[in-house]
Design a protein around this motif. Structure first.
Motif, PDB file in Angstrom:
ATOM      1  N   GLN A 101      -5.573  -7.837  -6.003  1.00 52.40           N
ATOM      2  CA  GLN A 101      -4.202  -8.344  -5.949  1.00 52.40           C
ATOM      3  C   GLN A 101      -3.319  -7.660  -6.976  1.00 52.40           C
ATOM      4  O   GLN A 101      -2.207  -7.214  -6.667  1.00 52.40           O
ATOM      5  CB  GLN A 101      -4.199  -9.854  -6.183  1.00 52.40           C
ATOM      6  CG  GLN A 101      -4.734 -10.629  -5.003  1.00 52.40           C
ATOM      7  CD  GLN A 101      -4.851 -12.109  -5.294  1.00 52.40           C
ATOM      8  OE1 GLN A 101      -5.137 -12.495  -6.423  1.00 52.40           O
ATOM      9  NE2 GLN A 101      -4.659 -12.941  -4.287  1.00 52.40           N
ATOM     10  N   ARG A 102      -3.844  -7.546  -8.204  1.00 56.77           N
ATOM     11  CA  ARG A 102      -3.053  -6.879  -9.243  1.00 56.77           C
ATOM     12  C   ARG A 102      -2.749  -5.446  -8.838  1.00 56.77           C
ATOM     13  O   ARG A 102      -1.632  -4.966  -8.955  1.00 56.77           O
ATOM     14  CB  ARG A 102      -3.815  -6.863 -10.569  1.00 56.77           C
ATOM     15  CG  ARG A 102      -4.001  -8.204 -11.176  1.00 56.77           C
ATOM     16  CD  ARG A 102      -2.863  -8.563 -12.129  1.00 56.77           C
ATOM     17  NE  ARG A 102      -2.887  -9.985 -12.425  1.00 56.77           N
ATOM     18  CZ  ARG A 102      -3.626 -10.517 -13.392  1.00 56.77           C
ATOM     19  NH1 ARG A 102      -4.324  -9.737 -14.172  1.00 56.77           N
ATOM     20  NH2 ARG A 102      -3.633 -11.807 -13.593  1.00 56.77           N
ATOM     21  N   LEU A 105      -0.060  -5.252  -6.173  1.00 55.70           N
ATOM     22  CA  LEU A 105       1.277  -5.562  -6.689  1.00 55.70           C
ATOM     23  C   LEU A 105       1.811  -4.425  -7.552  1.00 55.70           C
ATOM     24  O   LEU A 105       2.983  -4.054  -7.459  1.00 55.70           O
ATOM     25  CB  LEU A 105       1.235  -6.870  -7.489  1.00 55.70           C
ATOM     26  CG  LEU A 105       1.011  -8.130  -6.644  1.00 55.70           C
ATOM     27  CD1 LEU A 105       0.714  -9.332  -7.512  1.00 55.70           C
ATOM     28  CD2 LEU A 105       2.221  -8.407  -5.777  1.00 55.70           C
TER      29      LEU A 105
ATOM     30  N   ILE B  39       2.352  -8.789   3.426  1.00 57.28           N
ATOM     31  CA  ILE B  39       1.089  -8.531   2.734  1.00 57.28           C
ATOM     32  C   ILE B  39       0.152  -7.892   3.744  1.00 57.28           C
ATOM     33  O   ILE B  39      -0.322  -8.554   4.671  1.00 57.28           O
ATOM     34  CB  ILE B  39       0.453  -9.834   2.218  1.00 57.28           C
ATOM     35  CG1 ILE B  39       1.463 -10.684   1.464  1.00 57.28           C
ATOM     36  CG2 ILE B  39      -0.770  -9.514   1.371  1.00 57.28           C
ATOM     37  CD1 ILE B  39       1.770 -10.224   0.085  1.00 57.28           C
ATOM     38  N   ASP B  41      -3.135  -6.983   4.518  1.00 57.60           N
ATOM     39  CA  ASP B  41      -4.416  -7.389   3.932  1.00 57.60           C
ATOM     40  C   ASP B  41      -5.556  -6.493   4.417  1.00 57.60           C
ATOM     41  O   ASP B  41      -6.481  -6.953   5.068  1.00 57.60           O
ATOM     42  CB  ASP B  41      -4.702  -8.852   4.295  1.00 57.60           C
ATOM     43  CG  ASP B  41      -5.855  -9.421   3.483  1.00 57.60           C
ATOM     44  OD1 ASP B  41      -6.196  -8.829   2.446  1.00 57.60           O
ATOM     45  OD2 ASP B  41      -6.416 -10.448   3.898  1.00 57.60           O
ATOM     46  N   VAL B  59       3.114  -5.097   0.316  1.00 60.03           N
ATOM     47  CA  VAL B  59       2.032  -5.065  -0.669  1.00 60.03           C
ATOM     48  C   VAL B  59       0.746  -4.795   0.097  1.00 60.03           C
ATOM     49  O   VAL B  59       0.422  -5.528   1.027  1.00 60.03           O
ATOM     50  CB  VAL B  59       1.942  -6.392  -1.441  1.00 60.03           C
ATOM     51  CG1 VAL B  59       0.612  -6.503  -2.162  1.00 60.03           C
ATOM     52  CG2 VAL B  59       3.075  -6.506  -2.438  1.00 60.03           C
ATOM     53  N   HIS B  61      -3.219  -4.501   0.234  1.00 62.06           N
ATOM     54  CA  HIS B  61      -4.506  -4.756  -0.403  1.00 62.06           C
ATOM     55  C   HIS B  61      -5.453  -3.597  -0.122  1.00 62.06           C
ATOM     56  O   HIS B  61      -5.478  -3.089   1.000  1.00 62.06           O
ATOM     57  CB  HIS B  61      -5.122  -6.050   0.135  1.00 62.06           C
ATOM     58  CG  HIS B  61      -4.449  -7.285  -0.385  1.00 62.06           C
ATOM     59  ND1 HIS B  61      -4.719  -8.537   0.102  1.00 62.06           N
ATOM     60  CD2 HIS B  61      -3.533  -7.462  -1.366  1.00 62.06           C
ATOM     61  CE1 HIS B  61      -3.990  -9.427  -0.551  1.00 62.06           C
ATOM     62  NE2 HIS B  61      -3.258  -8.806  -1.440  1.00 62.06           N
ATOM     63  N   GLN B  72      -1.829 -15.664  -1.731  1.00 61.48           N
ATOM     64  CA  GLN B  72      -1.729 -15.743  -3.194  1.00 61.48           C
ATOM     65  C   GLN B  72      -1.026 -14.517  -3.766  1.00 61.48           C
ATOM     66  O   GLN B  72      -0.255 -14.634  -4.724  1.00 61.48           O
ATOM     67  CB  GLN B  72      -3.106 -15.908  -3.816  1.00 61.48           C
ATOM     68  CG  GLN B  72      -2.999 -16.359  -5.273  1.00 61.48           C
ATOM     69  CD  GLN B  72      -4.329 -16.474  -5.957  1.00 61.48           C
ATOM     70  OE1 GLN B  72      -5.308 -15.852  -5.541  1.00 61.48           O
ATOM     71  NE2 GLN B  72      -4.389 -17.263  -6.998  1.00 61.48           N
ATOM     72  N   SER B  73      -1.274 -13.339  -3.169  1.00 63.72           N
ATOM     73  CA  SER B  73      -0.532 -12.157  -3.604  1.00 63.72           C
ATOM     74  C   SER B  73       0.961 -12.380  -3.427  1.00 63.72           C
ATOM     75  O   SER B  73       1.770 -11.938  -4.248  1.00 63.72           O
ATOM     76  CB  SER B  73      -0.970 -10.921  -2.807  1.00 63.72           C
ATOM     77  OG  SER B  73      -2.217 -10.462  -3.239  1.00 63.72           O
ATOM     78  N   GLN B  76       2.149 -14.449  -6.270  1.00 63.59           N
ATOM     79  CA  GLN B  76       2.244 -13.659  -7.502  1.00 63.59           C
ATOM     80  C   GLN B  76       3.460 -12.746  -7.481  1.00 63.59           C
ATOM     81  O   GLN B  76       4.155 -12.593  -8.482  1.00 63.59           O
ATOM     82  CB  GLN B  76       0.950 -12.853  -7.699  1.00 63.59           C
ATOM     83  CG  GLN B  76      -0.210 -13.750  -8.071  1.00 63.59           C
ATOM     84  CD  GLN B  76      -1.542 -13.047  -8.011  1.00 63.59           C
ATOM     85  OE1 GLN B  76      -1.661 -11.940  -7.492  1.00 63.59           O
ATOM     86  NE2 GLN B  76      -2.583 -13.694  -8.522  1.00 63.59           N
TER      87      GLN B  76
END
Lengths: 145, 254
Positions: A101-102, A105, B39, B41, B59, B61, B72-73, B76
């Protein structure tokens, strides 16, 4: 117990101990996990050297046949080890999730920060909308950092 | 408030290249004030590129984390970028962005509400087409959850939810893994956050495959969620605090 058999079991337990120590020395096994294996190897070694111990343990537990006491103890030890590894795997899965996740991001933020320096990428498709998006991203990241 | 509230729509997507453009387009059309974050994924198709071309932030993954990790991403991201409200809209076209206005209305009408959840079952005239087995499971969870949290929950598996900043902060820190929606309701209750439901219409799925399909998987889903519910009641949910132990630590043995 037959002395030949005892020699073989002592050699086996000592061999296991040496293999564990060698793996730790080569850093192939973290000390954290090595402790468990060292402990098992030492217990095996003690049982092999001290012939009366197993019989006493089985007497205390009320088990008629001494080998059955050995099976019981070994099974319990393996169960605990497996549970320990399941917990370790769960923790690793959790950690790798957080890392992924980090990473995702940070990658997204990096793309936004670097986008203005590559006009080719911005000009490729729908210039008006992309330009607006890049501008928004830029102002946003400067405000935060 | 000094600056206008900022809104984020999070679209978790796994191999949804066929429908993602429509979903992103619909959100932009229905709600121009929302930034769209897709996201991706761990998709193996063009989901991320298509979404980016249609004006969404993406984003990506590095590998598949599952719906819990994906959402959850989003939390965040919302936290990092200081969004005030975040809504989850699924990438398969099941959730209708035009219904989002209803969620927004509930959120703005009651300042005590932290999460607004779109429910398929609250209204008699908004029928949702789903197999009877699926509905039975959902109603079982609804019954259990309603007892546990002292309030009626009609659609605990709905992911169509609008979160405010407090809820974003909570879930950015800790969000359930596999099938998060049901357990998340319980977490809200434990953390004294308020959930309100409102009736919405949902579409049948537009494309791609559900994360819950096949009888074996839905049985697993049932058992997993029930376990999560009962474990969740007694679970230690460590909240990282200053001077406290780290949330995930490498030094931990039996």
């Amino acid at each position: 117990m037959d002395p030949k058999l005892q020699l073989i079991s002592i050699a086996g337990a000592a061999g296991l101990l040496l293999v564990v120590l060698e793996l730790v020395r080569r850093r192939a096994l973290l000390e954290r996990y090595a402790l468990l294996w060292l402990f098992s190897a030492v217990v095996l070694l003690v049982l092999a050297c001290w012939r009366g111990l197993l019989e006493r343990v089985s007497d205390v537990l009320g088990i008629a046949e001494a080998p059955n006491a050995l099976f019981l103890l070994a099974f319990a030890a393996i169960l605990v080890l497996l549970l320990h590894f399941s917990a370790a795997v769960s923790r690793l899965a959790d950690q790798s999730k957080v890392l992924a996740q980090r990473l995702a991001l940070v990658e997204e933020r990096l793309r936004r920060v670097e986008a203005p320096r590559e006009p080719r990428a911005a000009a490729e498709s729908e210039p008006a909308e992309d330009h607006e998006l890049v501008g928004a991203g830029k102002s946003r990241s400067t405000r935060i950092s | 408030m000094p600056s206008p509230a900022r809104h984020l729509a999070v679209v978790p997507a796994l191999n949804e290249a066929a429908t993602i453009a429509t979903v992103v387009g619909r959100i932009h059309a229905a709600l121009p004030q929302f930034d769209v974050l897709v996201i991706d994924d761990g998709s193996t198709d063009d989901t991320g590129r298509v979404a980016e071309e249609h004006g969404a932030r993406v984003v990506r993954h590095p590998f598949n984390l599952g719906i819990g990790g994906a959402v959850q991403s989003g939390f965040q991201f919302a936290l990092d970028n200081e969004y005030d409200y975040m809504v989850q809209i699924d990438g398969d076209g099941q959730h209708d962005p035009r219904e989002l206005g209803k969620l927004m209305d509930v959120m703005s009408s009651d300042p005590d509400v932290d999460v607004v959840c779109g429910s398929r079952f609250l209204s008699k005239d908004l029928k949702y087409p789903s197999p009877i087995s699926r509905r039975t499971g959902i109603h079982l969870f609804a019954f259990l959850l309603s007892r546990l949290v002292d309030g009626r929950i009609s659609d605990p598996t709905s992911g169509f939810r609008l979160y405010n900043r407090r809820a974003i902060q909570l879930f950015a820190r800790d969000y359930p893994h596999d099938y998060p929606e049901v357990e998340a309701v319980l977490m809200l209750h434990h953390h004294r956050l308020r959930l309100r439901e409102t009736p919405v219409r949902m579409f049948a799925r537009g494309g791609g495959a559900s994360s819950i399909s096949g009888s074996g998987k839905s049985a697993y889903y049932m058992v997993k969620v029930l376990l999560a519910l009962f474990v969740g009641l007694a679970r230690r949910r460590p909240v990282p605090e200053p001077d406290g132990p780290p949330a995930i630590t490498a030094h931990h043995a039996l």
